[in-house]
Design a protein around this motif. Structure first.
Motif, short mmCIF file in Angstrom:
data_model
loop_
_atom_site.label_atom_id
_atom_site.label_comp_id
_atom_site.label_asym_id
_atom_site.label_seq_id
_atom_site.Cartn_x
_atom_site.Cartn_y
_atom_site.Cartn_z
N LYS A 66 27.37 30.28 36.10
CA LYS A 66 28.16 30.62 37.27
C LYS A 66 28.45 32.12 37.30
CE LYS A 66 28.58 26.45 38.91
NZ LYS A 66 28.01 26.06 40.22
N LYS A 67 28.49 32.69 38.52
CA LYS A 67 28.82 34.11 38.66
C LYS A 67 30.33 34.27 38.83
CE LYS A 67 24.52 35.72 40.79
NZ LYS A 67 23.92 36.38 41.99
N TRP A 68 30.91 35.16 38.03
CA TRP A 68 32.34 35.42 38.14
C TRP A 68 32.65 36.70 37.38
CZ3 TRP A 68 35.72 35.80 33.95
CH2 TRP A 68 35.19 35.42 32.71
N GLY A 69 33.83 37.24 37.62
CA GLY A 69 34.28 38.37 36.83
C GLY A 69 34.97 39.45 37.63
N ILE A 70 35.28 40.56 36.97
CA ILE A 70 35.92 41.71 37.60
C ILE A 70 34.95 42.31 38.59
CG2 ILE A 70 37.11 43.90 37.15
CD1 ILE A 70 36.70 42.95 34.06
N ASP A 71 35.39 42.46 39.81
CA ASP A 71 34.52 42.97 40.87
C ASP A 71 34.77 44.47 41.03
OD1 ASP A 71 32.66 42.92 42.86
OD2 ASP A 71 33.94 41.95 44.36
N ASP A 109 34.66 51.06 35.91
CA ASP A 109 34.95 52.43 36.35
C ASP A 109 36.42 52.64 36.65
OD1 ASP A 109 32.40 53.51 36.10
OD2 ASP A 109 31.83 53.04 38.16
N TRP A 110 37.07 51.62 37.26
CA TRP A 110 38.43 51.82 37.77
C TRP A 110 39.44 50.82 37.25
CZ3 TRP A 110 38.94 56.44 39.62
CH2 TRP A 110 37.84 57.08 40.22
N THR A 111 39.09 50.04 36.21
CA THR A 111 40.06 49.14 35.58
C THR A 111 39.87 49.18 34.07
OG1 THR A 111 38.79 47.06 35.48
CG2 THR A 111 39.84 47.61 37.59
N TRP A 112 40.97 48.97 33.37
CA TRP A 112 40.96 48.92 31.90
C TRP A 112 41.79 47.75 31.40
CZ3 TRP A 112 41.86 53.65 28.26
CH2 TRP A 112 40.74 54.49 28.27
N PRO A 113 41.45 47.22 30.22
CA PRO A 113 42.42 46.40 29.50
C PRO A 113 43.59 47.29 29.07
CG PRO A 113 40.21 46.13 28.60
CD PRO A 113 40.17 47.32 29.51
N TYR A 114 44.75 46.71 28.93
CA TYR A 114 45.94 47.45 28.52
C TYR A 114 45.76 47.92 27.08
CZ TYR A 114 51.01 48.29 28.00
OH TYR A 114 52.25 48.84 27.80
N ARG A 171 45.60 51.03 45.60
CA ARG A 171 44.95 50.66 44.34
C ARG A 171 44.85 49.13 44.30
NH1 ARG A 171 50.12 51.58 40.44
NH2 ARG A 171 51.61 51.01 42.04
N HIS A 172 43.88 48.62 43.59
CA HIS A 172 43.67 47.18 43.64
C HIS A 172 42.87 46.70 42.45
CE1 HIS A 172 39.49 48.01 44.98
NE2 HIS A 172 40.06 49.03 45.60
N LEU A 173 43.06 45.45 42.12
CA LEU A 173 42.26 44.72 41.14
C LEU A 173 41.58 43.58 41.88
CD1 LEU A 173 44.79 44.47 38.19
CD2 LEU A 173 42.66 45.74 38.16
N ASP A 174 40.30 43.35 41.57
CA ASP A 174 39.53 42.33 42.28
C ASP A 174 38.73 41.49 41.29
OD1 ASP A 174 39.72 43.55 45.21
OD2 ASP A 174 39.20 45.19 43.87
N TYR A 175 38.82 40.19 41.47
CA TYR A 175 37.97 39.25 40.74
C TYR A 175 37.22 38.42 41.77
CZ TYR A 175 39.62 40.05 35.96
OH TYR A 175 39.88 40.60 34.72
N ARG A 176 35.98 38.05 41.42
CA ARG A 176 35.16 37.23 42.32
C ARG A 176 34.65 36.02 41.54
NH1 ARG A 176 29.65 39.42 45.11
NH2 ARG A 176 30.57 41.37 44.38
N ALA A 212 48.32 38.46 36.91
CA ALA A 212 47.83 39.64 37.55
C ALA A 212 48.95 40.52 38.01
CB ALA A 212 46.96 39.25 38.73
N ALA A 213 48.62 41.76 38.28
CA ALA A 213 49.58 42.66 38.89
C ALA A 213 48.80 43.69 39.66
CB ALA A 213 50.43 43.34 37.83
N LEU A 214 49.45 44.39 40.57
CA LEU A 214 48.75 45.43 41.30
C LEU A 214 48.26 46.46 40.29
CD1 LEU A 214 48.17 45.72 44.25
CD2 LEU A 214 49.91 47.47 44.38
N VAL A 215 49.05 46.67 39.27
CA VAL A 215 48.63 47.56 38.20
C VAL A 215 48.12 46.76 37.03
CG1 VAL A 215 49.43 49.23 36.52
CG2 VAL A 215 50.22 49.38 38.84
N LEU A 216 48.70 45.64 36.76
CA LEU A 216 48.41 44.92 35.53
C LEU A 216 48.17 43.43 35.76
CD1 LEU A 216 48.42 46.89 33.34
CD2 LEU A 216 50.58 46.03 32.57
N THR A 217 47.26 42.87 34.96
CA THR A 217 46.95 41.46 35.06
C THR A 217 46.91 40.82 33.70
OG1 THR A 217 45.51 41.98 36.87
CG2 THR A 217 45.34 39.81 35.95
N SER A 218 47.39 39.59 33.59
CA SER A 218 47.31 38.87 32.33
C SER A 218 46.26 37.79 32.35
CB SER A 218 48.65 38.25 31.97
OG SER A 218 49.61 39.23 31.75
#
Length: 208
Positions: free
Chosen positions: A82-87, A107-112, A140-145, A11-17
Motif C-alpha cells: 500500500k502507498k502511504w507516508g509523509i507527503d 525537505d520541510w519536516t523533521w522528527p523531533y 506551514r503544514h504537515l501532510d500525510y497521504r 499531529a500538530a501544525l508544528v508537531l505530530t505524534s
C-alpha cells in the motif's frame, strides 16, 4: 484511521505524534516490525509520526493492516504494497539536512530531534515543520497521504506543542481536493481527537 472503529494519529501544525485510521479490510497483517502488540486488524494505518526508529512499533499501539513500519516518506510499503507516508519533497540533498538522531526526514519536516532515542510510547515522538515559517511557507503544514479502500473511517489525531507556537491547529481531510473537509478548526493541543472522514477516490489526505 479506523473504519467504524478506533485508531490513532497524533499531529500538530508544528508537531505530530501518531496517526491511526481504522477500517475492516480483508488484508493480511504486516509482519516486518517488531511490536509487543503486533498488528490490529481493525486499524488500517497506525503511524507513529516522527518515530526515531520506524522499524520498531510503540508498546502502546499496534500497527495497522496497511503499514509495516511506523513512519515513511510517501511510497509503496515494502510489505503490504500500500502507498502511504509523509507527503513532502525529498531532495538528493535535503533542503534542511537530516535529523541527526534518526527517523525519516524530508525537505520541510523533521522528527523531533530532542527525542534522542527510540521511545516506547507513540506520544513521546513527533514530527514538525522544519524551517517552513523561516523560509516563507505560509501556512506551514504537515501532510500525510494514504492509499485506502473507499468508505467512512475514524481518524484519531493527537496534538503536541513543545515550543508554544501552534496552540490551535486545524486538521483537514483531502485538503485541496474536491471533497476537502475540515476535521477540526483551531483544535486544542495536548489531547487526542477522533473524527469521521469519507473517501471515494481510494486516497485519503490528512493535513494540519
Amino acid at each position: 484511521m479506523r473504519k467504524k472503529g478506533s485508531g490513532k494519529k497524533a499531529a500538530a501544525l508544528v508537531l505530530t505524534s501518531a496517526l491511526t485510521v481504522t477500517s475492516v479490510p480483508a488484508i493480511g497483517p504486516a509482519k516486518s516490525v517488531s511490536a509487543a502488540g503486533g498488528t490490529d486488524e481493525s486499524i488500517v494505518y497506525a503511524v507513529d509520526c516522527g518515530d526515531i526508529n520506524p522499524a520498531t512499533a510503540p508498546e502502546d499501539g499496534p500497527l495497522g493492516t496497511h503499514n509495516s513500519v511506523t513512519d515513511q516518506v510517501y511510497g509503496v510499503d515494502s510489505v503490504t504494497g500500500k502507498k502511504w507516508g509523509i507527503d513532502d519533497t525529498v531532495s538528493g540533498k535535503l533542503v534542511n539536512g537530516a535529523c541527526t538522531v534518526g527517523g525519516v526526514s524530508t525537505d520541510w519536516t523533521w522528527p523531533y530531534e530532542f527525542t534522542t532515542s527510540d521511545q516506547a510510547s507513540k506520544t513521546s515522538t513527533n514530527r514538525y515543520t522544519k524551517n517552513q515559517t523561516e523560509s516563507g511557507i505560509d501556512p506551514r503544514h504537515l501532510d500525510y497521504r494514504f492509499e485506502i479502500e473507499n468508505g467512512t473511517y475514524f481518524v484519531e489525531v493527537g496534538f503536541a506543542d513543545p515550543w508554544g507556537v501552534s496552540q490551535s491547529p486545524s486538521v483537514y481531510a483531502n485538503y485541496g481536493q474536491e471533497d476537502q473537509s475540515v476535521l477540526a478548526l483551531f483544535s486544542n493541543t495536548s489531547i487526542d481527537e477522533r473524527f469521521l472522514s469519507t473517501t471515494s477516490a481510494g486516497i485519503l489526505y490528512i493535513t494540519w
